[in-house]
Design a protein around this motif. Sequence first.
Motif, mmCIF file in Angstrom:
data_model
loop_
_atom_site.group_PDB
_atom_site.id
_atom_site.type_symbol
_atom_site.label_atom_id
_atom_site.label_comp_id
_atom_site.label_asym_id
_atom_site.label_seq_id
_atom_site.Cartn_x
_atom_site.Cartn_y
_atom_site.Cartn_z
ATOM 1 N N SER A 177 5.646 -2.819 6.354
ATOM 2 C CA SER A 177 4.817 -3.174 5.122
ATOM 3 C C SER A 177 3.555 -2.724 5.409
ATOM 4 O O SER A 177 3.139 -2.394 6.171
ATOM 5 N N ARG A 178 2.818 -2.900 3.969
ATOM 6 C CA ARG A 178 1.564 -2.492 4.003
ATOM 7 C C ARG A 178 0.600 -3.119 5.135
ATOM 8 O O ARG A 178 -0.074 -2.665 5.809
ATOM 9 N N ASP A 209 -0.165 3.600 1.681
ATOM 10 C CA ASP A 209 1.180 3.512 1.028
ATOM 11 C C ASP A 209 2.191 4.799 1.169
ATOM 12 O O ASP A 209 3.319 4.717 1.283
ATOM 13 N N VAL A 267 -5.992 3.314 0.091
ATOM 14 C CA VAL A 267 -4.606 2.510 -0.228
ATOM 15 C C VAL A 267 -3.542 3.432 -0.542
ATOM 16 O O VAL A 267 -2.341 3.354 0.055
ATOM 17 N N ASP A 268 -3.866 4.476 -1.258
ATOM 18 C CA ASP A 268 -2.783 5.510 -1.453
ATOM 19 C C ASP A 268 -2.179 6.167 -0.053
ATOM 20 O O ASP A 268 -1.199 6.477 0.190
ATOM 21 N N LEU A 272 3.659 4.158 4.680
ATOM 22 C CA LEU A 272 4.556 2.988 4.339
ATOM 23 C C LEU A 272 5.873 3.728 3.891
ATOM 24 O O LEU A 272 7.126 3.528 4.363
ATOM 25 N N ALA A 273 5.804 4.515 2.819
ATOM 26 C CA ALA A 273 6.953 5.181 2.194
ATOM 27 C C ALA A 273 7.671 5.966 3.337
ATOM 28 O O ALA A 273 8.915 5.779 3.528
ATOM 29 N N LYS A 322 -9.279 3.354 -3.355
ATOM 30 C CA LYS A 322 -7.984 3.601 -3.840
ATOM 31 C C LYS A 322 -7.367 4.856 -2.894
ATOM 32 O O LYS A 322 -6.120 4.494 -2.621
#
Length: 94
Positions: free
Chosen positions: A52-53, A37, A33-34, A40-41, A30
């Motif tokens: 995109s991711r 992300d 992925v965090d 990405l943001a 996780k």
Amino acid sequence: MNDHNNQLPNFARGRNDALTETDLRAKTPKFIVDVIDAELAHRVRTTDPKASRNSIINEILLAWANEQWHRATMTLKIAPINPYTMDSAEGDQA
């Protein structure tokens, strides 16, 4: 179709030379992925609204793959033809 000047190993599942992409699925911690992300943001808000991711993961994997390819190429250029079959100083197989 593959660029046969730079032969790639056939490790991809469902290899089809007519396709330029294949599917990759993996369980990922996780935290990783965090971080992706969060990147990405940041990109969507500041530089690339279409990011995109998947594009970030591909960017990371491409850099890693290029590094590994370069390392393997350099190793082959400086290594003897086959260092595992060369005779040792005592005349035995290494």
